[in-house]
Design a protein around this motif. Sequence first.
Motif, mmCIF file in Angstrom:
data_model
loop_
_atom_site.group_PDB
_atom_site.id
_atom_site.type_symbol
_atom_site.label_atom_id
_atom_site.label_comp_id
_atom_site.label_asym_id
_atom_site.label_seq_id
_atom_site.Cartn_x
_atom_site.Cartn_y
_atom_site.Cartn_z
ATOM 1 N N VAL A 170 0.917 -1.275 0.094
ATOM 2 C CA VAL A 170 0.096 -0.021 -0.060
ATOM 3 C C VAL A 170 0.833 1.064 0.019
ATOM 4 O O VAL A 170 0.631 2.291 -0.905
ATOM 5 N N ARG A 173 2.453 1.727 -3.502
ATOM 6 C CA ARG A 173 1.225 2.421 -4.276
ATOM 7 C C ARG A 173 1.172 3.636 -4.060
ATOM 8 O O ARG A 173 1.029 4.774 -5.125
ATOM 9 N N GLY A 179 -3.952 4.657 -6.304
ATOM 10 C CA GLY A 179 -5.087 4.264 -5.289
ATOM 11 C C GLY A 179 -5.590 5.741 -4.829
ATOM 12 O O GLY A 179 -5.376 6.735 -5.071
#
Length: 213
Positions: A170, A173, A179
Amino acid sequence: MALREDQIVRYSRQILLREVGGRGQEALLAGTVRVDGIGVSGLTVAAYLAGGGTPVAGAGSLTLGPWAPGFLMAPSDVGLPLTEALAREVPALNPDAAATGPGGGLVAELPAAWSGDAPWVALGGDGMRAAVVFRSAEGCVWCFGETVRHLGSPPDGALGVAAGTLGALVFQRLRLGLGPALGGRWLVPPGVVEALEPRRCARCAAREAPSAP
């Protein structure tokens, strides 16, 4: 910063990904991420980010306990402050990941204090599930805080490792500009990923409320 030939070889699998490429790998190599966590989730996220080329530095004043030795920490690191242990072990794992330059985000095990530049990634849980909550620079600080304050510490064991692995992905990203600006994921045994809907602060809730006819 252009990639060196040895870096192109080291990160070739990431560079071949359409979402990363050479420019994306350069972004991952830029800016030190602070990691605040001495549990399995925090140490896992530090190892994966360092392996991917992101410079990693410790945050906070916690010291490593007897559970820490693994694929990043050595038995000799037990009892050391996290900052000192990461400064010693991260360059041994990947010289590119030695902490240099200004801060570029924070990943922390809950409970934690949040400050500095985004991306922010929180690693927590609710006693049965692991949770990963995140925000980019565009995400609401107060909604993020409202979400993480209802969570506890991340779990130990395999689920904690999975949370750290997901947290590293995460963060990468977000560093690449991919995202949503604010979001979260639950990790449910034995490894199911579910959406975690962030809570809304009073200001955002009022803004999103439908107007009266």
